[in-house]
Design a protein around this motif. Structure first.
Motif, mmCIF file in Angstrom:
data_model
loop_
_atom_site.group_PDB
_atom_site.id
_atom_site.type_symbol
_atom_site.label_atom_id
_atom_site.label_comp_id
_atom_site.label_asym_id
_atom_site.label_seq_id
_atom_site.Cartn_x
_atom_site.Cartn_y
_atom_site.Cartn_z
ATOM 1 N N ALA A 108 -5.704 -60.966 -27.932
ATOM 2 C CA ALA A 108 -5.826 -62.159 -28.778
ATOM 3 C C ALA A 108 -5.494 -61.764 -30.208
ATOM 4 N N GLU A 109 -4.706 -62.582 -30.871
ATOM 5 C CA GLU A 109 -4.321 -62.384 -32.266
ATOM 6 C C GLU A 109 -5.238 -63.267 -33.113
ATOM 7 N N THR B 215 -1.544 -55.916 -35.122
ATOM 8 C CA THR B 215 -0.946 -56.591 -33.971
ATOM 9 C C THR B 215 -0.145 -55.615 -33.118
ATOM 10 N N HIS C 30 -7.503 -69.116 -36.756
ATOM 11 C CA HIS C 30 -7.696 -69.728 -38.073
ATOM 12 C C HIS C 30 -7.510 -71.242 -38.001
ATOM 13 N N ASP D 294 -5.119 -64.372 -36.015
ATOM 14 C CA ASP D 294 -4.481 -65.436 -36.793
ATOM 15 C C ASP D 294 -4.465 -66.755 -36.029
ATOM 16 N N GLU D 295 -4.435 -66.678 -34.703
ATOM 17 C CA GLU D 295 -4.409 -67.895 -33.883
ATOM 18 C C GLU D 295 -5.738 -68.653 -33.906
ATOM 19 N N HIS E 125 5.443 -64.818 -41.267
ATOM 20 C CA HIS E 125 3.982 -64.731 -41.362
ATOM 21 C C HIS E 125 3.524 -65.426 -42.629
ATOM 22 N N TRP F 92 -13.846 -69.133 -38.348
ATOM 23 C CA TRP F 92 -12.834 -68.253 -37.774
ATOM 24 C C TRP F 92 -13.489 -67.079 -37.055
#
Length: 157
Positions: free
Chosen positions: A24-25, A9, A30, A27-28, A114, A52
Protein backbone atom coordinates in the motif's frame (compact mmCIF):
# COMPACT_ATOMS: atom_id res chain seq x y z
CA UNK A 1 9.37 5.65 6.62
CA UNK A 2 11.26 8.78 5.70
CA UNK A 3 10.92 12.11 4.02
CA UNK A 4 9.89 12.60 0.42
CA UNK A 5 12.51 11.38 -2.03
CA UNK A 6 14.03 8.81 0.32
CA UNK A 7 12.94 5.86 -1.83
CA UNK A 8 10.09 4.54 0.28
CA UNK A 9 7.97 3.37 -2.64
CA UNK A 10 10.84 1.71 -4.49
CA UNK A 11 12.13 -0.17 -1.45
CA UNK A 12 8.62 -1.07 -0.27
CA UNK A 13 7.79 -2.61 -3.66
CA UNK A 14 10.92 -4.77 -3.46
CA UNK A 15 10.06 -5.81 0.12
CA UNK A 16 6.44 -6.64 -0.73
CA UNK A 17 7.57 -8.77 -3.68
CA UNK A 18 10.20 -10.52 -1.57
CA UNK A 19 7.69 -11.26 1.19
CA UNK A 20 4.81 -12.08 -1.16
CA UNK A 21 2.45 -9.63 0.53
CA UNK A 22 0.35 -6.66 -0.66
CA UNK A 23 1.83 -3.19 -0.92
CA UNK A 24 0.00 0.00 0.00
CA UNK A 25 1.27 3.47 -0.92
CA UNK A 26 0.44 5.95 1.83
CA UNK A 27 -0.16 8.73 -0.68
CA UNK A 28 -3.30 6.86 -1.76
CA UNK A 29 -4.75 7.32 1.75
CA UNK A 30 -4.52 11.13 1.70
CA UNK A 31 -7.82 12.99 1.47
CA UNK A 32 -8.05 15.40 -1.49
CA UNK A 33 -7.61 18.41 0.82
CA UNK A 34 -4.18 17.14 1.92
CA UNK A 35 -3.04 16.61 -1.65
CA UNK A 36 -4.26 20.09 -2.58
CA UNK A 37 -2.29 21.63 0.30
CA UNK A 38 0.91 19.81 -0.56
CA UNK A 39 0.53 20.57 -4.27
CA UNK A 40 0.27 24.24 -3.32
CA UNK A 41 3.46 23.94 -1.26
CA UNK A 42 1.68 24.15 2.10
CA UNK A 43 3.02 21.78 4.77
CA UNK A 44 0.51 19.48 6.45
CA UNK A 45 -0.30 19.97 10.10
CA UNK A 46 -0.74 17.24 12.68
CA UNK A 47 -4.49 17.82 12.35
CA UNK A 48 -4.26 17.27 8.58
CA UNK A 49 -2.36 14.05 9.10
CA UNK A 50 -4.72 12.48 11.68
CA UNK A 51 -7.33 10.98 9.31
CA UNK A 52 -4.59 9.92 6.91
CA UNK A 53 -2.67 8.08 9.64
CA UNK A 54 -5.89 6.52 10.96
CA UNK A 55 -6.66 5.12 7.50
CA UNK A 56 -3.16 3.67 7.23
CA UNK A 57 -3.48 2.17 10.73
CA UNK A 58 -6.76 0.53 9.69
CA UNK A 59 -4.99 -1.00 6.67
CA UNK A 60 -2.18 -2.26 8.90
CA UNK A 61 -4.65 -3.83 11.35
CA UNK A 62 -6.52 -5.58 8.55
CA UNK A 63 -3.32 -6.87 6.94
CA UNK A 64 -2.05 -8.12 10.33
CA UNK A 65 -5.21 -10.25 10.55
CA UNK A 66 -4.98 -11.52 6.98
CA UNK A 67 -1.35 -12.28 6.25
CA UNK A 68 0.74 -9.12 6.42
CA UNK A 69 1.66 -6.31 4.10
CA UNK A 70 4.07 -3.50 3.40
CA UNK A 71 2.98 0.13 3.53
CA UNK A 72 4.90 3.29 2.76
CA UNK A 73 4.43 6.21 5.12
CA UNK A 74 6.59 9.16 6.03
CA UNK A 75 5.85 8.45 9.73
CA UNK A 76 7.88 11.54 10.57
CA UNK A 77 7.05 11.83 14.26
CA UNK A 78 7.09 9.38 17.14
CA UNK A 79 3.37 9.90 17.91
CA UNK A 80 2.54 9.03 14.29
CA UNK A 81 4.53 5.81 14.57
CA UNK A 82 2.94 5.03 17.93
CA UNK A 83 -0.49 5.31 16.30
CA UNK A 84 0.56 3.01 13.46
CA UNK A 85 2.17 0.51 15.82
CA UNK A 86 -0.98 0.31 17.97
CA UNK A 87 -2.77 -1.12 14.92
CA UNK A 88 -0.68 -4.31 15.16
CA UNK A 89 1.72 -4.04 18.14
CA UNK A 90 3.63 -7.24 17.43
CA UNK A 91 3.75 -6.93 13.65
CA UNK A 92 4.96 -3.41 12.78
CA UNK A 93 8.60 -3.00 11.71
CA UNK A 94 9.82 0.41 10.57
CA UNK A 95 12.43 0.89 7.87
CA UNK A 96 13.70 4.45 8.18
CA UNK A 97 15.31 5.52 4.91
CA UNK A 98 17.49 8.55 5.52
CA UNK A 99 19.94 10.56 3.50
CA UNK A 100 21.60 13.85 2.78
CA UNK A 101 19.29 16.78 2.05
CA UNK A 102 20.95 17.49 -1.30
CA UNK A 103 20.40 13.90 -2.47
CA UNK A 104 16.76 14.01 -1.36
CA UNK A 105 16.15 17.36 -3.06
CA UNK A 106 17.73 16.13 -6.28
CA UNK A 107 15.53 13.03 -6.28
CA UNK A 108 12.37 15.06 -5.68
CA UNK A 109 13.28 17.51 -8.44
CA UNK A 110 13.96 14.74 -10.97
CA UNK A 111 10.77 12.76 -10.44
CA UNK A 112 7.61 13.50 -12.36
CA UNK A 113 3.93 12.97 -11.70
CA UNK A 114 4.09 13.48 -7.93
CA UNK A 115 2.28 16.21 -6.00
CA UNK A 116 5.02 16.77 -3.41
CA UNK A 117 7.19 19.76 -4.35
CA UNK A 118 10.83 20.02 -3.29
CA UNK A 119 9.91 23.20 -1.41
CA UNK A 120 8.32 21.04 1.33
CA UNK A 121 11.47 19.03 2.02
CA UNK A 122 12.69 21.46 4.69
CA UNK A 123 9.40 21.19 6.61
CA UNK A 124 9.58 17.40 6.49
CA UNK A 125 13.18 17.37 7.68
CA UNK A 126 12.25 19.74 10.51
CA UNK A 127 9.43 17.42 11.61
CA UNK A 128 11.44 14.20 11.29
CA UNK A 129 12.08 12.38 14.55
CA UNK A 130 14.42 9.43 13.96
CA UNK A 131 13.49 6.03 15.32
CA UNK A 132 14.01 5.73 19.03
CA UNK A 133 16.01 2.83 20.46
CA UNK A 134 12.78 1.28 21.75
CA UNK A 135 11.03 1.40 18.35
CA UNK A 136 11.08 -1.77 16.25
CA UNK A 137 12.95 -1.10 13.06
CA UNK A 138 16.14 -0.19 11.30
CA UNK A 139 17.68 3.02 9.94
CA UNK A 140 19.23 2.70 6.48
CA UNK A 141 21.30 5.13 4.41
CA UNK A 142 19.80 5.81 0.97
CA UNK A 143 23.20 5.84 -0.72
CA UNK A 144 22.82 2.06 -1.04
CA UNK A 145 20.93 0.53 -3.95
CA UNK A 146 17.23 -0.24 -3.51
CA UNK A 147 18.07 -3.96 -3.62
CA UNK A 148 20.66 -3.55 -0.86
CA UNK A 149 18.20 -1.53 1.21
CA UNK A 150 15.47 -4.14 0.81
CA UNK A 151 17.88 -6.90 1.85
CA UNK A 152 18.98 -4.94 4.93
CA UNK A 153 15.44 -3.89 5.87
CA UNK A 154 14.19 -7.17 7.27
CA UNK A 155 15.05 -8.40 10.72
CA UNK A 156 17.14 -11.56 10.89
CA UNK A 157 14.98 -14.65 10.86
Amino acid sequence: MGVSGSGKTTVAALLAARLGVPLAEADEFHPPANIAKMTAGIPLTDEDRCPWLAAIADWIAERARTGGGVVTCSALKRPYRDLLRRAAPDDVWFVHLHGDKSVLADRITRRSGHFMPASLLDSQLADLEPLGPDEPGVRLDITHTPEELAAAALPAR
